[in-house]
Design a protein around this motif. Structure first.
Motif, PDB file in Angstrom:
ATOM      1  N   ARG A 135      -5.661  10.348   4.324  1.00  0.00           N
ATOM      2  CA  ARG A 135      -6.283   9.092   3.919  1.00  0.00           C
ATOM      3  C   ARG A 135      -5.707   7.967   4.766  1.00  0.00           C
ATOM      4  O   ARG A 135      -4.647   8.123   5.380  1.00  0.00           O
ATOM      5  CB  ARG A 135      -6.076   8.835   2.425  1.00  0.00           C
ATOM      6  CG  ARG A 135      -6.995   9.686   1.567  1.00  0.00           C
ATOM      7  CD  ARG A 135      -6.691   9.585   0.099  1.00  0.00           C
ATOM      8  NE  ARG A 135      -6.688   8.215  -0.387  1.00  0.00           N
ATOM      9  CZ  ARG A 135      -6.307   7.865  -1.626  1.00  0.00           C
ATOM     10  NH1 ARG A 135      -5.895   8.805  -2.466  1.00  0.00           N
ATOM     11  NH2 ARG A 135      -6.326   6.609  -2.003  1.00  0.00           N
ATOM     12  N   VAL A 136      -6.418   6.854   4.778  1.00  0.00           N
ATOM     13  CA  VAL A 136      -6.044   5.740   5.644  1.00  0.00           C
ATOM     14  C   VAL A 136      -5.768   4.499   4.801  1.00  0.00           C
ATOM     15  O   VAL A 136      -6.574   4.127   3.949  1.00  0.00           O
ATOM     16  CB  VAL A 136      -7.151   5.441   6.673  1.00  0.00           C
ATOM     17  CG1 VAL A 136      -6.755   4.251   7.551  1.00  0.00           C
ATOM     18  CG2 VAL A 136      -7.421   6.673   7.539  1.00  0.00           C
ATOM     19  N   ILE A 137      -4.623   3.888   5.064  1.00  0.00           N
ATOM     20  CA  ILE A 137      -4.256   2.617   4.448  1.00  0.00           C
ATOM     21  C   ILE A 137      -4.238   1.562   5.544  1.00  0.00           C
ATOM     22  O   ILE A 137      -3.629   1.763   6.608  1.00  0.00           O
ATOM     23  CB  ILE A 137      -2.868   2.705   3.773  1.00  0.00           C
ATOM     24  CG1 ILE A 137      -2.911   3.699   2.606  1.00  0.00           C
ATOM     25  CG2 ILE A 137      -2.402   1.335   3.293  1.00  0.00           C
ATOM     26  CD1 ILE A 137      -1.549   4.011   2.037  1.00  0.00           C
ATOM     27  N   ALA A 138      -4.913   0.440   5.306  1.00  0.00           N
ATOM     28  CA  ALA A 138      -4.946  -0.663   6.263  1.00  0.00           C
ATOM     29  C   ALA A 138      -4.089  -1.803   5.730  1.00  0.00           C
ATOM     30  O   ALA A 138      -4.189  -2.173   4.561  1.00  0.00           O
ATOM     31  CB  ALA A 138      -6.383  -1.135   6.474  1.00  0.00           C
ATOM     32  N   VAL A 139      -3.251  -2.350   6.594  1.00  0.00           N
ATOM     33  CA  VAL A 139      -2.381  -3.464   6.212  1.00  0.00           C
ATOM     34  C   VAL A 139      -2.687  -4.646   7.128  1.00  0.00           C
ATOM     35  O   VAL A 139      -2.480  -4.565   8.348  1.00  0.00           O
ATOM     36  CB  VAL A 139      -0.891  -3.094   6.324  1.00  0.00           C
ATOM     37  CG1 VAL A 139      -0.022  -4.249   5.830  1.00  0.00           C
ATOM     38  CG2 VAL A 139      -0.588  -1.835   5.525  1.00  0.00           C
ATOM     39  N   THR A 140      -3.187  -5.710   6.556  1.00  0.00           N
ATOM     40  CA  THR A 140      -3.474  -6.924   7.317  1.00  0.00           C
ATOM     41  C   THR A 140      -2.463  -8.005   6.952  1.00  0.00           C
ATOM     42  O   THR A 140      -1.680  -7.870   6.024  1.00  0.00           O
ATOM     43  CB  THR A 140      -4.896  -7.418   7.042  1.00  0.00           C
ATOM     44  OG1 THR A 140      -5.056  -7.610   5.622  1.00  0.00           O
ATOM     45  CG2 THR A 140      -5.926  -6.411   7.518  1.00  0.00           C
ATOM     46  N   GLU A 177      -4.406  -6.747  14.907  1.00  0.00           N
ATOM     47  CA  GLU A 177      -4.830  -7.481  13.722  1.00  0.00           C
ATOM     48  C   GLU A 177      -4.514  -6.744  12.428  1.00  0.00           C
ATOM     49  O   GLU A 177      -4.278  -7.366  11.392  1.00  0.00           O
ATOM     50  CB  GLU A 177      -6.345  -7.758  13.779  1.00  0.00           C
ATOM     51  CG  GLU A 177      -6.756  -8.651  14.933  1.00  0.00           C
ATOM     52  CD  GLU A 177      -8.258  -8.913  14.941  1.00  0.00           C
ATOM     53  OE1 GLU A 177      -8.970  -8.390  14.044  1.00  0.00           O
ATOM     54  OE2 GLU A 177      -8.717  -9.645  15.833  1.00  0.00           O
ATOM     55  N   THR A 178      -4.503  -5.420  12.503  1.00  0.00           N
ATOM     56  CA  THR A 178      -4.286  -4.576  11.329  1.00  0.00           C
ATOM     57  C   THR A 178      -3.360  -3.431  11.700  1.00  0.00           C
ATOM     58  O   THR A 178      -3.455  -2.886  12.805  1.00  0.00           O
ATOM     59  CB  THR A 178      -5.623  -4.000  10.813  1.00  0.00           C
ATOM     60  OG1 THR A 178      -6.507  -5.078  10.495  1.00  0.00           O
ATOM     61  CG2 THR A 178      -5.430  -3.119   9.590  1.00  0.00           C
ATOM     62  N   THR A 179      -2.481  -3.069  10.786  1.00  0.00           N
ATOM     63  CA  THR A 179      -1.672  -1.861  10.942  1.00  0.00           C
ATOM     64  C   THR A 179      -2.330  -0.758  10.124  1.00  0.00           C
ATOM     65  O   THR A 179      -2.604  -0.934   8.935  1.00  0.00           O
ATOM     66  CB  THR A 179      -0.234  -2.076  10.469  1.00  0.00           C
ATOM     67  OG1 THR A 179       0.346  -3.161  11.202  1.00  0.00           O
ATOM     68  CG2 THR A 179       0.598  -0.821  10.690  1.00  0.00           C
ATOM     69  N   TRP A 180      -2.584   0.364  10.774  1.00  0.00           N
ATOM     70  CA  TRP A 180      -3.278   1.487  10.151  1.00  0.00           C
ATOM     71  C   TRP A 180      -2.284   2.599   9.882  1.00  0.00           C
ATOM     72  O   TRP A 180      -1.568   3.035  10.788  1.00  0.00           O
ATOM     73  CB  TRP A 180      -4.403   1.980  11.062  1.00  0.00           C
ATOM     74  CG  TRP A 180      -5.405   0.913  11.382  1.00  0.00           C
ATOM     75  CD1 TRP A 180      -5.332  -0.003  12.394  1.00  0.00           C
ATOM     76  CD2 TRP A 180      -6.606   0.619  10.663  1.00  0.00           C
ATOM     77  NE1 TRP A 180      -6.420  -0.841  12.361  1.00  0.00           N
ATOM     78  CE2 TRP A 180      -7.230  -0.485  11.312  1.00  0.00           C
ATOM     79  CE3 TRP A 180      -7.231   1.189   9.552  1.00  0.00           C
ATOM     80  CZ2 TRP A 180      -8.423  -1.023  10.866  1.00  0.00           C
ATOM     81  CZ3 TRP A 180      -8.428   0.647   9.103  1.00  0.00           C
ATOM     82  CH2 TRP A 180      -9.010  -0.441   9.758  1.00  0.00           C
TER      83      TRP A 180
END
Length: 367
Positions: A42-47, A94-97
């Motif tokens: 699964r993927v978590i995006a951190v902005t 812009e985002t850490t994945w």
């Protein structure tokens, strides 16, 4: 999703397990002519502006200066240095994945959410928008990789290299992981559907989860799902190579990491096992590993490899002799297991870790 693909077998969660011929699928994955949907990721995006320094302060890897497109991985440890969560890490400016094992993702996201405080960060589950596809970089080159900020979201596995700030316990010479060229691409859900349609039409070759796992086990590559229990330390799995920066600032569990590495020895160690292939039953994860009548550890991952046959990773006591005659319990009785040293019994920076000679599989097969 995979019902139209010839031979597809899925598990109860709908993940693609194999397509009827795991051996051929392994060969294709290794050769870069097939790719595999990683439904167990699964993927978590951190902005947010503080995302990298925030993650750096919480986890084992140095992330504050991570460049867009650079691949790494990190661990979340408890106060005693035990592994709680693990993630592959990629930033696009812009985002850490974060790519996490499916069973670990909810816990990781919950923990990150609780640790936001007043910082400018916003972690979220992005799995409804994107999926993960794995394989050799050449196999992934022809698919529609997500690039919301202009940087293709392809994570290149750093294993078994020793990243900056890391340390290797296993012998560097002829490490079997050096033969594995692995990457994981984050793709829009619509692209995953297109990939499956192409596979159903015979235009693209897929491989199942079993094939990817066999290549991972053969490369001695640790994974949060399976190889980690509530007592696991990064040192025991040789995970200081790629997931820990020994010279960065404080984070939870850092004191234990430093003490075990500099002053002591990990209490257990990861070994690779070549299993007797005369039987048809593979041991289950968790199966006891014995030296004589004494239980010395347990299987963590097991697979049937296209060249090596039945293989496994296991965690055993540090004091288990490297030349001990081991067996593994199965439903059909004990199976002989030849031990290959991954983490030596005297692992530790000040112990003078020996370099254990090991014949390359590639060289052996060509001899």
């Amino acid at each position: 999703m995979y019902t139209e693909v010839p031979g597809a077998v899925v598990d109860d969660d709908g993940a693609l397990v194999h397509l009827g011929n795991p051996v051929a699928e392994q060969r294709a994955l290794a050769a870069g002519t097939a790719l595999t949907p990683l439904d167990d990721r699964r993927v978590i995006a951190v902005t947010g502006e503080d995302r990298l320094t925030w993650l750096d302060s919480l986890t084992s890897q140095a992330l504050a200066s991570l460049a867009p497109g650079e691949s790494t991985e990190t661990l979340v440890l408890d106060p005693h240095g035990h592994i709680e969560h693990a993630a592959s890490v990629l930033d696009d400016g812009e985002t850490t994945w974060l790519i996490a094992d499916r069973a670990d993702a909810d816990g990781l996201l919950l923990w990150l959410t609780r640790m936001r405080f007043r910082l400018r960060v916003a972690p979220r589950d992005a799995s409804a928008e994107v999926a993960v596809v794995g394989g050799a970089p050449a196999a992934l080159a022809g698919i529609g990789v997500a690039a919301p900020a202009g940087v293709p979201l392809v994570w290149h596995d750093p294993w078994p290299g020793v990243t900056v700030g890391g340390h290797a316990y296993a012998a560097d010479d002829a490490h079997p992981g050096a033969e594995r060229d692995w990457a994981e691409a984050i793709v829009p859900r619509a692209e995953l559907a297109r990939i499956v349609e192409c596979a159903a039409a015979g235009e693209l070759a897929l491989a199942g989860r079993d094939a990817a796992e066999a290549l991972r086990v053969a490369a001695w590559r640790p994974r949060r799902a399976g190889d980690v229990d509530e007592r696991a330390l990064p040192h025991e799995l040789d995970w200081l190579r790629t997931a820990v920066h020994l010279d960065k600032g404080c984070y939870r569990g850092q004191e234990t990491v430093a003490k075990v590495h500099n002053l002591g020895h990990p209490p257990r160690r990861l070994v690779a096992l070549q299993l007797d292939g005369s039987g048809t039953v593979l041991p289950e994860p968790g199966a006891p590993v014995r030296a004589g009548d004494t239980e010395v550890g347990a299987i963590t991952s097991v697979a049937r490899h296209f060249e090596q046959g039945p293989i496994a990773l296991a965690i055993v006591r540090r004091t288990t002799p490297v030349d001990a005659a081991l067996t593994v319990d199965t439903d059909d009785g004990p199976v002989a297991a030849a031990q290959e040293v991954i983490v030596p019994p005297d692992a530790g920076a000040t112990a003078g870790v020996p370099r254990i000679p090991r014949l390359s599989r590639r060289a052996a097969s060509s001899a």
